[in-house]
Design a protein around this motif. Sequence first.
Motif, mmCIF file in Angstrom:
data_model
loop_
_atom_site.group_PDB
_atom_site.id
_atom_site.type_symbol
_atom_site.label_atom_id
_atom_site.label_comp_id
_atom_site.label_asym_id
_atom_site.label_seq_id
_atom_site.Cartn_x
_atom_site.Cartn_y
_atom_site.Cartn_z
ATOM 1 N N MET A 77 -25.011 -0.711 56.182
ATOM 2 C CA MET A 77 -26.195 -1.307 56.756
ATOM 3 C C MET A 77 -26.453 -2.676 56.188
ATOM 4 S SD MET A 77 -29.902 0.395 57.026
ATOM 5 C CE MET A 77 -31.163 -0.276 58.089
ATOM 6 N N SER A 110 -34.774 -3.500 66.046
ATOM 7 C CA SER A 110 -33.598 -3.280 65.199
ATOM 8 C C SER A 110 -33.791 -2.086 64.275
ATOM 9 C CB SER A 110 -33.293 -4.531 64.374
ATOM 10 O OG SER A 110 -34.339 -4.797 63.461
ATOM 11 N N ALA A 132 -31.765 1.235 64.305
ATOM 12 C CA ALA A 132 -30.517 1.459 63.574
ATOM 13 C C ALA A 132 -30.733 2.024 62.180
ATOM 14 C CB ALA A 132 -29.740 0.146 63.462
ATOM 15 N N ASP A 133 -31.968 2.050 61.695
ATOM 16 C CA ASP A 133 -32.210 2.371 60.285
ATOM 17 C C ASP A 133 -31.679 3.739 59.870
ATOM 18 O OD1 ASP A 133 -33.313 -0.069 60.009
ATOM 19 O OD2 ASP A 133 -35.381 0.592 59.740
ATOM 20 N N LEU A 135 -29.218 5.458 61.313
ATOM 21 C CA LEU A 135 -27.883 5.759 61.816
ATOM 22 C C LEU A 135 -26.861 5.750 60.683
ATOM 23 C CD1 LEU A 135 -27.805 3.633 65.097
ATOM 24 C CD2 LEU A 135 -28.584 5.979 64.762
ATOM 25 N N ALA A 190 -23.379 4.882 58.710
ATOM 26 C CA ALA A 190 -22.480 3.722 58.635
ATOM 27 C C ALA A 190 -21.041 4.189 58.789
ATOM 28 C CB ALA A 190 -22.686 2.988 57.316
ATOM 29 N N TYR A 192 -22.077 5.168 70.326
ATOM 30 C CA TYR A 192 -23.533 5.072 70.394
ATOM 31 C C TYR A 192 -23.969 4.969 71.847
ATOM 32 C CZ TYR A 192 -22.271 0.123 70.776
ATOM 33 O OH TYR A 192 -21.707 -1.067 71.171
ATOM 34 N N ASN A 235 -18.598 0.864 62.460
ATOM 35 C CA ASN A 235 -19.805 1.095 61.660
ATOM 36 C C ASN A 235 -20.979 1.153 62.625
ATOM 37 O OD1 ASN A 235 -22.235 0.589 60.115
ATOM 38 N ND2 ASN A 235 -20.941 -0.041 58.407
ATOM 39 N N ARG A 282 -24.206 1.888 62.357
ATOM 40 C CA ARG A 282 -25.467 1.264 61.969
ATOM 41 C C ARG A 282 -25.395 -0.248 62.112
ATOM 42 N NH1 ARG A 282 -26.904 2.646 56.075
ATOM 43 N NH2 ARG A 282 -26.676 4.732 56.904
ATOM 44 N N ARG A 283 -24.327 -0.847 61.609
ATOM 45 C CA ARG A 283 -24.186 -2.300 61.664
ATOM 46 C C ARG A 283 -24.051 -2.797 63.103
ATOM 47 N NH1 ARG A 283 -19.615 -3.748 58.053
ATOM 48 N NH2 ARG A 283 -18.334 -3.094 59.805
ATOM 49 N N ARG A 328 -27.434 -2.646 64.991
ATOM 50 C CA ARG A 328 -28.317 -3.712 64.510
ATOM 51 C C ARG A 328 -27.934 -5.068 65.105
ATOM 52 N NH1 ARG A 328 -31.783 -3.108 60.380
ATOM 53 N NH2 ARG A 328 -31.595 -5.308 59.852
ATOM 54 N N GLU A 333 -20.546 10.860 65.847
ATOM 55 C CA GLU A 333 -19.594 10.419 64.828
ATOM 56 C C GLU A 333 -18.198 10.965 65.149
ATOM 57 O OE1 GLU A 333 -21.030 10.351 60.634
ATOM 58 O OE2 GLU A 333 -22.687 11.548 61.450
#
Length: 545
Positions: A1, A205, A208-209, A211, A213, A218, A235, A237-238, A241, A267
């Motif tokens: 993240m 944004s 994404a917190d 989620l 990595a 998604y 990734n 989360r990244r 975001r 995943e």
Amino acid sequence: MGTPLREVTFVVVDLETTGGPPGAHAVTEIGAVKVRGGAVEAEFATLVNPGAAIPAQITVMTGITNAMVVSAPPVGEALLSFLQWAQLGREATVLVAHNARFDVGHLRGAASALGLDWQEPTVLDTLTMARKAWSRADVPNHRLGTLASFVGSPTSPTHRALDDARATVHVLHAALEALAPLGVCHLEDLATLGDPVPARRRAKSRMADGLPATTGVYQFLSPAGQVLYVGSAVNLRRRVRSYFTAAEKRSTVARMLDTAVGVRVIETPTEIEARVRELRLIAELDPPVNRRSRSPDRRPWLRLVPAPEPHLASTTVLPSEEAPRAVGPFPSRSALQEAQRAAESVLRLRAWDGRGMRELRRGEQLGGPEQALRALSGEVDLVAAPLLERIGELSAAERYEEAGLWTRRLRSLLAATVRAERARPLLGCPHLIAARRREAGGWELVAVRWGMLAGSALTPPGADPRPAVEALRSTAQVVQRPARVGGGASVEETLLLAGWALDEGARLVEVDGGEQVLEGLSWPVGAAARHERVLATGAGFPERD
């Protein structure tokens, strides 16, 4: 993240100068404050002897006189001391200034003029931050003195370096607090502060917190739970975001983000499995914002119809046993028609209009179906070589428009032949396990059956991969050979797997199906891909989103 802002070291700096351009004789004072987690860790302050006279108007503004800097260290010594104190090369260290272009420009210019090592740091401009955090309805302007008063800084700017740096610290902390609801919570978010992203979208944004990595798929969801868009990422989360920054340029996606209320993820153990799941979900759910990879089962193929008269025809239902003797899939019916004209002009097959056969022009001869089958099943040079010769003759005669027409037709045929040549080995293979070495160590394993991903696995660094191969073999999905191409996996999935399992860097661990399958895993000597010059400007399947 990313790195939370509480773990970032901010080096807040301010310079006073002679008013001249950046260089070896401009800086008169350096002041800096090092803060982390909202607390001051250290301060740095020094007058600097610029080696040049300070103009009277600068003395009036700053209060720094020529007499004050006579015994001060020269610019090179003072700057070296500051750089050693600031340690700007460290990870998660950010250089901060108000109107940073001025201060950082002078630091960079002096370092360059004096031959000092300048490691370009991450730079944050509190002027840019302030403009994002507070509008003109909040403050009349964004000068440092105005902002320091607005945020209640106990130190007022005085045009002395340390005082101004201290005031900038309070503006920095207040601006970060104001921007936190807009999703500016990590070091990586600072790079996008100047992006023209609406505040409401940037605030999202936070989707994404929570989620992971990790690698996976998604899905952006509407308020009604409809899947608006599907993607895959190494990734999750990244990647999610990143949609809320100016890096996202697509207008349709931007409108989708304004509508979306949540993100659902799946995943996966490997990236290739994530990309395959992405293709399958797009085909299954038909999300409105995914413009590509839709309706793969409706893409046409070009094949030879042997009776009653041999002729080329298109089909969207290709029996699996005919895959070795067909070219495609084409991205559109018009692309197929271009390729068909190219092939018919050389093979001298009668053009078929669905009703009957046209009469031959005088002097024409029919090519046999055997030659057509050879051209469609791996010997594309039977068509490409005569066409290239024809294109060359037309160009030499300055008939460029006709040459361009036949080049376009040949390009369409070659592009589809490349896809067929890449898909055939896996379409005819009942079982294959391939492996790729991971950068972090260990192996990534993939099982493919009849062109479909049947399973994937990872092995830890240093471990013997053979038990994982055996486990993958026994747990991989059972796949029966489909009656038609695309009946199990889409051809797009098969092409994706071919790029992973058969290209350079991959190792074939197991292959079932006998010598015929093994022979099919190698590209023909005259493979269409060797005509790079013709293919270079062509448009094949759209790239993955």
